[in-house]
Design an enzyme around this catalytic site. Sequence first.
Site, PDB file in Angstrom:
ATOM      1  N   CYS A 139      60.136  21.753  -0.456  1.00  0.00           N
ATOM      2  CA  CYS A 139      59.906  22.775   0.553  1.00  0.00           C
ATOM      3  C   CYS A 139      58.415  23.088   0.702  1.00  0.00           C
ATOM      4  O   CYS A 139      57.573  22.572  -0.031  1.00  0.00           O
ATOM      5  CB  CYS A 139      60.661  24.041   0.182  1.00  0.00           C
ATOM      6  SG  CYS A 139      60.100  24.761  -1.375  1.00  0.00           S
ATOM      7  N   ALA A 152      56.622  24.252  -2.364  1.00  0.00           N
ATOM      8  CA  ALA A 152      56.256  23.144  -3.255  1.00  0.00           C
ATOM      9  C   ALA A 152      54.958  22.489  -2.777  1.00  0.00           C
ATOM     10  O   ALA A 152      54.119  22.099  -3.586  1.00  0.00           O
ATOM     11  CB  ALA A 152      57.385  22.119  -3.319  1.00  0.00           C
ATOM     12  N   ARG A 194      53.709  19.099 -12.873  1.00  0.00           N
ATOM     13  CA  ARG A 194      53.080  18.114 -12.006  1.00  0.00           C
ATOM     14  C   ARG A 194      51.971  17.285 -12.629  1.00  0.00           C
ATOM     15  O   ARG A 194      51.468  16.366 -12.038  1.00  0.00           O
ATOM     16  CB  ARG A 194      52.578  18.819 -10.742  1.00  0.00           C
ATOM     17  CG  ARG A 194      52.677  17.865  -9.585  1.00  0.00           C
ATOM     18  CD  ARG A 194      52.714  18.485  -8.261  1.00  0.00           C
ATOM     19  NE  ARG A 194      52.579  17.407  -7.311  1.00  0.00           N
ATOM     20  CZ  ARG A 194      51.428  16.991  -6.821  1.00  0.00           C
ATOM     21  NH1 ARG A 194      50.306  17.608  -7.147  1.00  0.00           N
ATOM     22  NH2 ARG A 194      51.369  15.981  -5.992  1.00  0.00           N
ATOM     23  N   HIS A 251      51.580  21.967   2.769  1.00  0.00           N
ATOM     24  CA  HIS A 251      50.203  21.463   2.681  1.00  0.00           C
ATOM     25  C   HIS A 251      49.379  22.027   3.833  1.00  0.00           C
ATOM     26  O   HIS A 251      48.260  22.504   3.646  1.00  0.00           O
ATOM     27  CB  HIS A 251      50.154  19.931   2.794  1.00  0.00           C
ATOM     28  CG  HIS A 251      51.058  19.200   1.854  1.00  0.00           C
ATOM     29  ND1 HIS A 251      51.720  18.052   2.214  1.00  0.00           N
ATOM     30  CD2 HIS A 251      51.413  19.459   0.564  1.00  0.00           C
ATOM     31  CE1 HIS A 251      52.438  17.623   1.181  1.00  0.00           C
ATOM     32  NE2 HIS A 251      52.272  18.462   0.181  1.00  0.00           N
TER      33      HIS A 251
END
Lengths: 484, 534
Positions: free
Chosen positions: A58, A61, A92, A191
Amino acid sequence: MTTVEDRKDLIDEVLEAYPEKGKKRRSKHLGVKEAEASDCGVKSNKKSVPGVMTTRGCAYAGAKGVVWGPVKDMIHISHGPVGCGYYSWSGRRNYYVGTTGVDTFGTMQFTSDFQERDIVFGGDKKLKKIIDELEELFPLSQGTTIESECPVGLIGDDIEAVAREKAKETGKPVIPVRCEGFRGVSQSLGHHIANDTVRDWVLPKADEYRKLPNGFEPGPYDVNIVGDYNIGGDAWPSRKLMEDMGLRVISQFSGDGSFNEVVMAPLAKLNLIHCYRSMNYICRFMEEKYGIGWLEYNFFGPTQIAKSLRKIAAQFDEKIQAQTEAVIAANQARMDSIVAKYRPRLEGKTVMMMVGGLRPRHVIPAFTDLGMKVIGTGYEFGHADDYKRTADYVEEGTLIYDDVSGFEFEEFAKKLQPDLIAAGIKEKYVFQKMALPFRQMHSWDYSGPYHGYEGFEVFARDMDLAINNPTWSLIKTPWETAAA
Amino acid sequence: MTDNLDNTQNTPPTEPVANEAEAPVGEPGKVQDHFDLFVNDEYQDLFANKRQYEGAHSHEKVAEVAEWTKSWEYREKNFERTSLTVNPAKACQPLGALFVASGFEGTLPYSHGSQGCVAYFRTHLTRNYKEPFQAVSSSMTEDAAVFGGLANMKLGLENAYKLYNPKMIALCTTCMAEVIGDDLGAFVTTSKQEGHIPEELPVPFAHTPSFVGSHITGYDNMLKSILNTLTKDKKADTTNGKFNFNLGFDPYIGNIRELKRILGLFGIDYTILSDNSDTFDSPNTGEFKMYNGLTTLADTADSINAEGTFFFQKYTTPKTQETITKTWDQKTYNFRPFGIKGTDEFLMNLSAITGKPIPQELQQERGRAVDALTDSQAWIHGKRVALYGDPDHVFNLTQFLLEMGAEPVHIVVTNSNTDFEAELSEVLTNSPYGQDATIWGKKDLWHLRSLMFTEPVDLLIGNSYGKYLWRDTGTPLVRIGYPIFDRHHMHRYATLGYQGAINQFNWIINTILDELDRQTNVPAKTDISFDLIR
């Protein structure tokens, strides 16, 4: 039958399993690279089809996990219920140098842990109090970002007002990131949203926030590394290469990055962008606003590394170009020996990939350097411009799948029987149960770095150990094998 | 540098090309992993050079503040916070819902709401177990936020049913669906009426908002819904002679197998609600099997006719237990078959309830476990321990520590509740080894960090996130809990019963001994005590 026709038949066959509506929607996302085509012939960046088992995440994230999360000396609040921050906590591998909990915070989880009353009465008050408490307990933090989770956008909180008020009070940046998980179709919008917050909340005040190194004067070789998230330390061999060729890296944005490096960025001459998908927005903005050019590079495998280094060097003078040639030459022996060692073990092996927004194309040349062949690739959250770029990387007949469902991926793999599948953690054990060798291409399977020359050595070794793992031969029992 | 390619032949490196540029460190053909590469001088220099652009605080300042975070003053500030949570030891509801659903035959867990959540749940469970975890989502976006998620659910159920052919779809919700108030019952009914899925397909649904409770709450809500759905109209006039067992959110699948072994020794007919032992530990046969839940739908339906139901996690499953007691009118029992006394109590009661004697084999095992504990007890006696986790998990561990003569000191439970705290307090009060213990309900691992700096302990027991506390405070960590991401195969072992006691004890004792070796391995300095025999 040509490979192209054969693959198209395979797509039709796999689509047969869907109900009519699902089939119609999914068919647009599956294709085969044709010889003269300038793209991959698939639609992308559309809503996932419900119920098919997409691998996508999503916006949260994308914003917290990818873009802002690696900025190590800021505190990133997962604003909302506890889960989102919990599941993305330390997952991550974006490496950083610092004293965690004191001047850096990368492997910690900060959450407002919303309760029912916060949903009913709103969370702004709590958020203000949280920022006060952060100041008390983590005085060396260089600022705060607020990553909002789904409920925040639905209950009408005004995190922007809180951010403005608290930034004024603390004298540090407080950045509201509206990355609720229901926004957009994947991580990708996250992003973009995060990039926009850099544009709107950080860069306008860059001069005010910036702490220049002692005696710093802008120079002709100043560059930024943009969109390398330093998975397993990737950004560091990349930085070393750039420094070795004579450039001065004044910002890593955001792998092992700091808030100051974000505000250093506008002083550079050139943005060198690794992950185009997640950071092209801010590069375009900086080009428009400050006249800073940007250049995509690919540091996977010696062939592309050399190509990219020369492409970068071409932006600079002869001194840089000469040094670049020296760097390439100095690493040649190592690369030759690593290829000599691993290529015979990997020659002709086939690969199917499925990763995020960059690697489905960028890693292909590294496989090629080892004599391997990518027969299928696709993005979790790529856009049309990614598939256009991919066309230059893949051969005719390559199967292309966008936002592939669990079902499709399994069926394709069963039919094509690749020697290696390179995708994510959710896929890994599905394929390993099918006795198909697998490497995670998001986290590098806890290995890495894979970027740069040192990275390629690790990459080559890892692909070999996955494919030539002796335990694959143990899966079938000897008595069943004998009976067959 | 270790090259783990023991199955390859090294090809001799080719002659290096003479060049003006500095030759890279490291021999050609020799691979350096991240843990070797970045400690090299060239990278250490790179980091030092990079620092000037970071606007970093001085090393002195960082050291000063780092020291301050270890102080009582900091601890007090840390405990004054009312709104901020740092490093919590809890997840959210749907994780538990998916976990329990996956133990039922042919069951596809379905998360209704935004799609990112299910990606996180799948990832989390997969990282812990190194097993595939399959679940789907409604993939709701902005339009669903405005219009509701019905269209997404209809399509989602239809696609999931057609593609993955489940026998049951277990539906839970994400925050998004909860905040916009989707009516799950009506949605499922509509989906069936319109033919998106067959009328007879069981689709239990549970509201699992992440802003209420934690993963254990979601476990309870989903289990209750599955049982209600499958047992509807199945109540018979007579009981079926079986007993139901529920282990709660127990990450050790070895416990299910151990329980089944014990019940087999007793000769008790049972149904495990839910048996996800194969879901999280399926054999590699070269073929991927999507559904591995071992509790059949038929047995689940018949569970309403059992003689009684045993719950091993009282604070995970209160609603399910209430349903069984009140609606099913069935006897329910709470036991904690962990450690020696907990297992004793369970076995004696199991024997009394079923009328079957305690098998000789278990008595032998008990003797061996007690023998093992006695052999090593000297090394754990009086050791001060910090631990954290879910209420029942912590309860069992605390009891076990007390019976070995270890002293629990800091007990942190982020998803705590007052009943649990009262019950555990009593246990602590009644033991000479529990006198220094404090239960820190609703606190997190950043609180625990302060506790461990100001009142140090000898041992920490927790999940993988405890490794940050290990690094900061130097306290040895025994990994027991969920998630365990950085050690392999722990979940395969049992912590339940006498065998489980030995396993846990083994992990604890040998961590203590490993630590002692580490503390005594400096030649001519500390290695006086580097004993061969311990």
